[in-house]
Design an enzyme around this catalytic site. Structure first.
Site, PDB file in Angstrom:
ATOM      1  N   ASP A  89      83.540 -37.497 -34.106  1.00 18.41           N
ATOM      2  CA  ASP A  89      84.163 -36.377 -33.737  1.00 18.41           C
ATOM      3  C   ASP A  89      84.492 -36.427 -31.936  1.00 18.41           C
ATOM      4  OD1 ASP A  89      81.793 -35.444 -33.385  1.00 18.41           O
ATOM      5  OD2 ASP A  89      82.036 -33.617 -33.927  1.00 18.41           O
ATOM      6  N   GLU A  90      83.450 -37.107 -31.589  1.00 20.00           N
ATOM      7  CA  GLU A  90      83.531 -37.321 -30.004  1.00 20.00           C
ATOM      8  C   GLU A  90      84.823 -37.767 -29.416  1.00 20.00           C
ATOM      9  OE1 GLU A  90      79.759 -38.329 -28.212  1.00 20.00           O
ATOM     10  OE2 GLU A  90      78.740 -37.964 -29.990  1.00 20.00           O
ATOM     11  N   TYR A 101      81.084 -44.225 -24.481  1.00 22.95           N
ATOM     12  CA  TYR A 101      80.945 -44.391 -25.931  1.00 22.95           C
ATOM     13  C   TYR A 101      81.954 -43.808 -26.824  1.00 22.95           C
ATOM     14  CZ  TYR A 101      79.527 -43.001 -30.725  1.00 22.95           C
ATOM     15  OH  TYR A 101      79.633 -42.753 -32.222  1.00 22.95           O
ATOM     16  N   LYS A 139      84.867 -45.910 -29.029  1.00 24.87           N
ATOM     17  CA  LYS A 139      85.239 -45.285 -30.411  1.00 24.87           C
ATOM     18  C   LYS A 139      86.720 -44.990 -30.499  1.00 24.87           C
ATOM     19  CE  LYS A 139      82.908 -45.307 -33.402  1.00 24.87           C
ATOM     20  NZ  LYS A 139      82.173 -46.422 -34.441  1.00 24.87           N
TER      21      LYS A 139
HETATM   22  N1  LIG Z   1      74.798 -41.098 -35.508  1.00 26.70           N
HETATM   23  C1  LIG Z   1      75.982 -40.152 -35.533  1.00 26.70           C
HETATM   24  O1  LIG Z   1      75.652 -38.885 -35.496  1.00 26.70           O
HETATM   25  C2  LIG Z   1      77.210 -40.674 -35.589  1.00 26.70           C
HETATM   26  C3  LIG Z   1      78.348 -39.636 -36.209  1.00 26.70           C
HETATM   27  C4  LIG Z   1      79.743 -39.917 -36.423  1.00 26.70           C
HETATM   28  C5  LIG Z   1      79.809 -41.489 -36.074  1.00 26.70           C
HETATM   29  N2  LIG Z   1      79.000 -42.432 -36.146  1.00 26.70           N
HETATM   30  C6  LIG Z   1      79.243 -43.632 -36.233  1.00 26.70           C
HETATM   31  O2  LIG Z   1      78.646 -44.389 -37.382  1.00 26.70           O
HETATM   32  C7  LIG Z   1      78.191 -45.496 -36.918  1.00 26.70           C
HETATM   33  C8  LIG Z   1      76.823 -45.705 -37.087  1.00 26.70           C
HETATM   34  O3  LIG Z   1      76.073 -44.785 -36.461  1.00 26.70           O
HETATM   35  P1  LIG Z   1      74.507 -44.993 -36.511  1.00 26.70           P
HETATM   36  O4  LIG Z   1      74.118 -43.842 -35.840  1.00 26.70           O
HETATM   37  O5  LIG Z   1      74.154 -45.306 -37.785  1.00 26.70           O
HETATM   38  O6  LIG Z   1      74.179 -46.225 -35.533  1.00 26.70           O
HETATM   39  P2  LIG Z   1      72.968 -46.724 -35.122  1.00 26.70           P
HETATM   40  O7  LIG Z   1      72.652 -47.218 -33.707  1.00 26.70           O
HETATM   41  O8  LIG Z   1      71.727 -46.142 -35.841  1.00 26.70           O
HETATM   42  O9  LIG Z   1      73.088 -48.377 -35.921  1.00 26.70           O
HETATM   43  C9  LIG Z   1      74.214 -49.091 -35.681  1.00 26.70           C
HETATM   44  C10 LIG Z   1      73.678 -50.452 -36.297  1.00 26.70           C
HETATM   45  O10 LIG Z   1      74.884 -51.383 -35.915  1.00 26.70           O
HETATM   46  C11 LIG Z   1      74.312 -52.707 -35.767  1.00 26.70           C
HETATM   47  N3  LIG Z   1      74.971 -53.289 -34.537  1.00 26.70           N
HETATM   48  C12 LIG Z   1      75.393 -53.254 -33.461  1.00 26.70           C
HETATM   49  N4  LIG Z   1      76.142 -54.140 -32.827  1.00 26.70           N
HETATM   50  C13 LIG Z   1      76.209 -55.202 -33.782  1.00 26.70           C
HETATM   51  C14 LIG Z   1      77.149 -56.258 -33.755  1.00 26.70           C
HETATM   52  N5  LIG Z   1      77.744 -56.568 -32.853  1.00 26.70           N
HETATM   53  N6  LIG Z   1      77.186 -57.046 -34.978  1.00 26.70           N
HETATM   54  C15 LIG Z   1      76.579 -56.641 -36.195  1.00 26.70           C
HETATM   55  N7  LIG Z   1      75.741 -55.076 -36.165  1.00 26.70           N
HETATM   56  C16 LIG Z   1      75.634 -54.630 -34.850  1.00 26.70           C
HETATM   57  C17 LIG Z   1      72.616 -52.267 -35.138  1.00 26.70           C
HETATM   58  O11 LIG Z   1      71.916 -53.608 -35.225  1.00 26.70           O
HETATM   59  C18 LIG Z   1      72.396 -51.225 -35.927  1.00 26.70           C
HETATM   60  O12 LIG Z   1      71.765 -51.559 -37.226  1.00 26.70           O
HETATM   61  C19 LIG Z   1      78.738 -45.911 -35.655  1.00 26.70           C
HETATM   62  O13 LIG Z   1      79.886 -46.546 -35.709  1.00 26.70           O
HETATM   63  C20 LIG Z   1      78.729 -44.411 -34.898  1.00 26.70           C
HETATM   64  O14 LIG Z   1      80.186 -44.607 -34.037  1.00 26.70           O
HETATM   65  C21 LIG Z   1      77.602 -41.927 -35.931  1.00 26.70           C
END
Ligand SMILES: NC(=O)c1ccc[n+]([C@@H]2O[C@H](COP(=O)([O-])OP(=O)(O)OC[C@H]3O[C@@H](n4cnc5c(N)ncnc54)[C@H](O)[C@@H]3O)[C@@H](O)[C@H]2O)c1
Length: 352
Positions: A134-135, A158, A162
């Site tokens: 949502d950001e 960031y 996205k």
């Molecule tokens: N955490 C939140 O609150 C939140 C909310 C909404 C959306 N998101 C989105 O959800 C997704 C996951 O978020 P998260 O919090 O689990 O992130 P996270 O940082 O915990 O995990 C990201 C994972 O992606 C892997 N990764 C990073 N770069 C990579 C690459 N080049 N190739 C392959 N793997 C790679 C990392 O090793 C890691 O395991 C993201 O796309 C994020 O934008 C997160």
């Protein structure tokens, strides 16, 4: 069903992998580069099961993505791999541009080539779920909520990266017909989250009686959603989402950061009594540059079209999360000691 999950060793990706294998009986191919944020310890429940495969690959490596798709022939992709921490994007945006934009572009291209080669009956089932935040919508004032047609106004490197990836995902549907679905979700919390973001960092600092940093006055508001509720929403998108559409997920749980930190203090006090209340550890620190004031999600579309709704309240979920971190030292002690010790990130040189 056989689903390729990118970023499956991260916080949300590991919840999606566990849920797909254990609750849906699906086969999962987890593609993850294993950056600092990954933890294979989040996958021990499914490691070794016949339905689960792990591929240590970089989504920016197009040949590797072609290879994984050709060898595993998935029925769908849930794309979560990303650099995900706003503060790190302020200190070093390059990895965010590379993985979140260029990596998503490469994965979309690999998916397009794969999709175009599928027989028609398999094409009609194939879906590419692009997971976003949502950001991308920027900051709300005191009123209103984000809906699917809210204009994009990202504030941080960031969220800008996205937002760019969301536009690419839509374009690959409109131009090339790849059946892409985009989801935008509010802040997640729950077990297995790398301890750099507000909730896990606060829990671990409270457990270890360290200062609990609160940015600015702590008045910023986030709409918290439990990671398992998000994972359930993403899987329902794969099964019922309309290609070309986007869906917002949120928890209807708006809280100020200060309220969240105070609640965690009280939970840690009650589950692991110390000499004095953890509230005394709260420390106000300089605000994040460009810090969005408030996020709130209108998830009516996901509720109506997918029948999705969160299965727990924030109070239930946060109590369960604090309990999990108290019981799961083996999961967090090593990354806390060797990868990230909780030092402040995301300040500009002029603020230091
Ligand atoms: N955490 C939140 O609150 C939140 C909310 C909404 C959306 N998101 C989105 O959800 C997704 C996951 O978020 P998260 O919090 O689990 O992130 P996270 O940082 O915990 O995990 C990201 C994972 O992606 C892997 N990764 C990073 N770069 C990579 C690459 N080049 N190739 C392959 N793997 C790679 C990392 O090793 C890691 O395991 C993201 O796309 C994020 O934008 C997160």
């Amino acid at each position: 069903m056989r689903i390729l999950v990118t970023g499956g060793a991260g916080f949300i990706g590991s919840a999606v992998c566990r849920r797909l294998v254990l609750q849906h009986g699906a086969s999962v191919i987890n593609v993850d580069k294993l950056t600092y944020a990954a933890n294979l310890g989040s996958l021990v429940q499914i490691e070794g099961l016949p339905g689960y495969a792990f591929e240590q690959r970089d989504i920016c490596d197009r040949a590797a993505m072609d290879d994984v798709l050709a060898s595993h022939e998935p029925d769908g992709i849930i794309h979560l791999a990303a650099e995900s921490h706003v503060d790190r994007s302020i200190n070093g945006p390059a990895d965010f541009i590379n993985t979140n934009i260029v990596g998503t572009y490469g994965l979309l291209e690999a998916a397009r080539a794969y999709y175009d080669r599928l027989p028609r009956w398999r094409r009609s089932r194939f879906r590419f779920v692009h997971v976003s935040t949502d950001e991308v919508y920027g900051s709300l004032g005191p009123d209103g909520r984000f809906c699917e047609d809210t204009p994009y106004r990202p504030s941080s490197p960031y969220s800008a990266s996205k937002a760019a990836s969301d536009h690419l995902a839509h374009a690959w549907f409109r131009t090339y017909g790849v059946p892409v679905i985009v989801s935008n979700c509010s802040n997640n919390y729950g077990p297995f989250q790398f301890p750099e973001k507000l909730i896990p960092l606060t829990i671990l600092n409270a457990i270890e009686s360290k200062p609990l940093p609160v940015y600015g006055s702590g008045a910023n508001v986030r709409d918290w959603l439990h990671v398992d509720d998000h994972a359930a929403g993403l899987i329902s998108l794969l099964q019922q989402g309309q290609p070309g559409e986007k869906y917002n997920f949120g928890g209807d749980s708006e809280r100020t950061n200060l309220d969240v930190v105070t609640l965690i203090c009280d939970l840690v006090d009650s589950m692991s009594p110390g000499r004095e209340s953890r509230r005394s550890l709260i420390t106000f620190v300089p605000d994040r540059p460009g810090h969005d004031l408030r996020y709130a999600i209108d998830a009516a579309k996901a509720r109506c079209e997918l029948g999705w709704r969160p299965a727990r309240t924030f109070e239930q979920g946060i109590a369960q999360t604090v309990e999990w971190y108290l019981k799961s030292r083996a999961w967090w002690e090593k990354p806390r000691a060797s990868v990230y010790d909780g030092a402040r990130l995301g300040l500009l040189e002029t603020q230091l």
